[in-house]
Scaffold this motif. Structure first.
Motif, PDB file in Angstrom:
ATOM      1  N   ILE A  17       0.840  -1.198   0.000  1.00  0.00           N
ATOM      2  CA  ILE A  17       0.000   0.000   0.000  1.00  0.00           C
ATOM      3  C   ILE A  17       0.875   1.248   0.000  1.00  0.00           C
ATOM      4  CG2 ILE A  17      -1.752   1.305   1.267  1.00  0.00           C
ATOM      5  CD1 ILE A  17      -2.847  -1.200  -0.007  1.00  0.00           C
ATOM      6  N   THR A  25       1.992   2.006  -3.480  1.00  0.00           N
ATOM      7  CA  THR A  25       0.944   2.630  -4.284  1.00  0.00           C
ATOM      8  C   THR A  25       0.818   4.113  -3.946  1.00  0.00           C
ATOM      9  OG1 THR A  25      -0.273   0.548  -4.429  1.00  0.00           O
ATOM     10  CG2 THR A  25      -1.511   2.564  -4.859  1.00  0.00           C
ATOM     11  N   VAL A  26       0.847   4.429  -2.662  1.00  0.00           N
ATOM     12  CA  VAL A  26       0.738   5.822  -2.229  1.00  0.00           C
ATOM     13  C   VAL A  26       1.895   6.649  -2.778  1.00  0.00           C
ATOM     14  CG1 VAL A  26       0.844   7.338  -0.197  1.00  0.00           C
ATOM     15  CG2 VAL A  26      -0.625   5.315  -0.169  1.00  0.00           C
ATOM     16  N   ASN A  77       0.531  -3.083  -7.061  1.00  0.00           N
ATOM     17  CA  ASN A  77      -0.856  -2.603  -6.968  1.00  0.00           C
ATOM     18  C   ASN A  77      -1.888  -3.708  -6.848  1.00  0.00           C
ATOM     19  OD1 ASN A  77      -0.054   0.034  -7.070  1.00  0.00           O
ATOM     20  ND2 ASN A  77      -0.682   0.406  -9.175  1.00  0.00           N
ATOM     21  N   GLN A  87     -11.043   4.807   0.267  1.00  0.00           N
ATOM     22  CA  GLN A  87     -10.539   5.895  -0.572  1.00  0.00           C
ATOM     23  C   GLN A  87      -9.993   5.356  -1.893  1.00  0.00           C
ATOM     24  OE1 GLN A  87      -8.149   8.049   2.768  1.00  0.00           O
ATOM     25  NE2 GLN A  87      -8.519   9.568   1.192  1.00  0.00           N
ATOM     26  N   LEU A  88      -9.196   4.289  -1.818  1.00  0.00           N
ATOM     27  CA  LEU A  88      -8.643   3.701  -3.035  1.00  0.00           C
ATOM     28  C   LEU A  88      -9.755   3.179  -3.938  1.00  0.00           C
ATOM     29  CD1 LEU A  88      -5.533   1.671  -1.745  1.00  0.00           C
ATOM     30  CD2 LEU A  88      -5.642   4.044  -2.533  1.00  0.00           C
ATOM     31  N   SER A 134      -8.286   8.197  -5.974  1.00  0.00           N
ATOM     32  CA  SER A 134      -7.200   8.361  -5.011  1.00  0.00           C
ATOM     33  C   SER A 134      -5.918   7.777  -5.601  1.00  0.00           C
ATOM     34  CB  SER A 134      -7.588   7.681  -3.687  1.00  0.00           C
ATOM     35  OG  SER A 134      -6.624   7.914  -2.687  1.00  0.00           O
ATOM     36  N   ALA A 135      -5.073   7.184  -4.785  1.00  0.00           N
ATOM     37  CA  ALA A 135      -3.747   6.756  -5.237  1.00  0.00           C
ATOM     38  C   ALA A 135      -3.773   5.531  -6.138  1.00  0.00           C
ATOM     39  CB  ALA A 135      -2.859   6.482  -4.014  1.00  0.00           C
ATOM     40  N   GLN A 136      -4.777   4.655  -5.977  1.00  0.00           N
ATOM     41  CA  GLN A 136      -4.852   3.459  -6.824  1.00  0.00           C
ATOM     42  C   GLN A 136      -5.223   3.871  -8.250  1.00  0.00           C
ATOM     43  OE1 GLN A 136      -4.545   0.224  -5.419  1.00  0.00           O
ATOM     44  NE2 GLN A 136      -4.761  -0.883  -7.333  1.00  0.00           N
ATOM     45  N   TRP A 145      -6.713  -4.222  -9.219  1.00  0.00           N
ATOM     46  CA  TRP A 145      -7.592  -3.899  -8.096  1.00  0.00           C
ATOM     47  C   TRP A 145      -8.432  -5.103  -7.678  1.00  0.00           C
ATOM     48  CZ3 TRP A 145      -7.893  -1.032  -4.115  1.00  0.00           C
ATOM     49  CH2 TRP A 145      -9.110  -0.814  -3.448  1.00  0.00           C
TER      50      TRP A 145
END
Length: 593
Positions: free
Chosen positions: A51, A54-55, A62, A139-140, A145-147, A158
């Motif tokens: 994670i 990914t951020v 991912n 959020q992802l 968001s970051a994803q 995902w």
């Protein structure tokens, strides 16, 4: 005489020509080996926590979400810190550069503080209303968001990540059942706040479900075959995996877990609570202060700031006492002018515009990473505080200031200037982005986070408003004082809750008596402190240290003091424990003299 002298010079020249070369080679060998260890620590850390990758904008992992709660994972993580602690300690200080010595000290701190946490049973309360992984995964899942959701591979990644996440989510119930047996459970008031968050993910309407949102944003460039396959897979994921998993966990927490929930508010209510709290104090403040010392500091800061608030109350001509003034500010309709959430966003952007002409007076280095203001997502808005999410390491994803707007007609603007300075510019956006963009730092330091430094810098940034052309309105000055009071109150109520036996209600009342935040906001804040003991202490402790260092530099250097260079010194090394920051600034002051 002359000849002897000449021979002597030649001999000296020969020694200095040869000896540095040997030292240089040795130094280069050590530096190369040292850099390899730092890089390996960072890379192995990303594998353990994909994670974080990914951020940071690193998309190699991912599709992964490890079960952070499994015994196997915890053994690997503990081995990671033990191994790198041993490796880093093998390097002699004398053979390292100043920057390398600082990196060694930081990595030693990082390993020690994380290894100490294994003594406690943090995993037995894996879900809360504010900090747990399920909220960030939401959020992802939103697709904003970051994803990333730009390619077919992104969408497939995902799906795999969600499978790993749901395995973790299932394990949370197992861990909470173990916690029920051993006395590690959440307070009932926090369980109450978690339930609607879980229930929001049990919706049957696909288009409204958070985990289905990426399908509503499918790129037109995808082939029809890929669109159909991905859409079918996401519908199956939501209906047959996500919804049942959340429903099962929600039912468990609503019934069995709620019945076992704690009546106590602080961490003293669990086994080893006092020792755990002292660990949390050290982790978040990066100091060895005790709960009693912090409590007393908080009481003294609350008194000092109240005196400043009294001056603002007199300036605006309010005749009641300070508590009545708090109520007046909380409920002043003139400070709640908005009817549309976009107006809140526009107001923050206008604050930014007012600051821009002054920013170069305080900062000669500015981040390249872009910046945005966004509304907090609806699924977590009611329990969220304003926050900053960093941009990617390569600067392609912007830093984002999220602000919750659960009821725009009740949105009070009196603290917006100080809030922007803290969460956005020059607070977290400058501090985090400049760290990430600094090519001289090893990778592991670009993504480190120490709350004492990071939140301390952000709170210090609030005091720069006048220098940046803000705080021309007395209510905004009061907002700045209110924000500082909020952090001073935290010193009192966090230690009160977790070291002095205060109840949730006592902490709420103390906050209501000393700050102008709304009651709903204060309740949310107190419950935040209950969920993560010690984190709230970091802001004021860090701010006071940075203020102290600035005052020392100004007094010592006099006319030689350059505020831009001081800010460079504080920011250029990234997040560091406060003792290491103080040592760095002291050395800089000595060099300037």
């Amino acid at each position: 005489m002359t000849q002897k002298f000449t021979i002597g010079l030649l001999a000296i020249a020969f020694v200095f020509a040869c000896k540095p070369k040997e030292n240089q080679e040795t130094s280069e060998n050590v530096s190369g080996a040292f850099a390899e260890v730092l890089d390996a620590y960072y890379e192995d850390g990303l594998k353990l926590n994909p994670i974080n990758a990914t951020v940071a904008g690193d998309n190699r992992y991912n599709d992964q979400f490890p079960n952070f709660l499994s015994d196997d994972y915890k053994a690997k993580l503990k081995g990671h810190y033990e191994d790198y602690k041993s490796q880093i300690e093998s390097f002699e200080e004398a053979k390292l550069s100043d920057t390398e010595r600082l990196s060694k000290a930081i990595l030693q701190w990082e390993c020690d503080i994380n290894l100490a946490e294994f003594k406690f049973n943090k995993d037995l309360t894996p879900i809360d209303q504010m900090w747990s992984a399920n909220l960030f995964m939401g959020q992802l899942a939103s697709g904003s968001s970051a994803q990333p959701f730009a390619t077919v591979e992104d969408y497939d990644h995902w799906l795999k990540r969600v499978d790993g996440y749901l395995n973790w989510l299932s394990t949370t119930e197992t861990k909470m059942r173990e916690g029920m047996e051993k006395g590690f459970v959440l307070p009932k008031s926090l369980i109450t706040k978690v339930l609607p968050q879980l229930e929001s993910q049990t919706k049957s309407n696909l288009d409204e479900h958070l985990f289905y949102q990426p399908i509503l944003k499918l790129p037109e460039s995808f082939s029809d075959v890929d669109k159909d396959r991905i859409t079918t897979a996401y519908a199956d994921m939501v209906q047959n995996k996500v919804v049942p998993a959340y429903r099962k966990l929600s039912d468990f927490m609503k019934n069995e877990y709620m019945a076992s929930g704690r009546e106590s508010s602080g961490i003293q209510g669990v086994p080893d609570g006092d020792a755990y709290y002292q660990h949390q104090i050290k982790k978040y403040t990066t100091t060895n202060m005790t709960a009693d010392e912090i409590h007393e500091l908080g009481l003294s800061e609350v008194k000092r700031i109240r005196d400043e608030m009294e001056k603002i109350k007199e300036e605006v001509g309010f005749e009641g006492n300070l508590k009545a003034f708090f109520d007046f500010v909380r409920n002043n309709q003139e400070l709640m002018p908005f009817t549309d959430p976009q107006q809140v966003i526009d107001n923050f952007n206008a604050i930014h515009d007012r600051m821009k002409p002054q920013i170069e007076k305080l900062f000669d280095v500015k981040p390249k990473t872009p910046f945005e203001v966004r509304r907090t997502e609806a699924f977590r808005e009611n329990s969220a505080s304003a926050e900053y999410n960093p941009g990617s390491l390569d600067g392609t994803r912007p830093g984002i200031f999220y602000t919750p707007i659960p009821d725009v007609k009740r949105y009070n603007t009196y603290s917006d200037e100080s809030l922007f300075l803290h969460e956005a510019i020059p607070g977290h956006h400058y501090q985090i982005s400049l760290t990430q963009e600094n090519e001289d730092l090893p990778k592991f330091r670009k993504t480190l986070w120490y709350s004492g430094y990071g939140e301390g810098w952000a709170l210090y940034s609030e005091s720069l408003g006048k220098e940046l052309g803000l705080y021309t309105d007395p209510y905004q000055v009061f907002g700045m004082l209110g924000a500082e009071m909020h952090r001073a109150v935290r010193l009192v109520v966090d230690t009160g809750l977790h070291a002095k036996g205060w109840t949730r209600e006592e902490a709420i009342q103390y906050s209501l008596d000393n700050e102008a935040e709304s009651e709903a906001s204060i309740i949310s804040e107190i419950e935040r402190y209950m969920a993560n003991p010690g984190q709230a202490l970091s802001y004021k402790i860090g701010q006071l240290k940075i203020r102290e260092l600035r005052a020392k530099a100004e007094e010592t250097l006099g006319e030689k003091f350059d505020i831009r260079q001081f800010h460079n010194q504080v920011l250029e090394t990234g997040c560091v424990p406060l003792a290491l920051l103080e040592e760095k600034i002291d050395n800089w002051i000595a060099l300037q003299k």
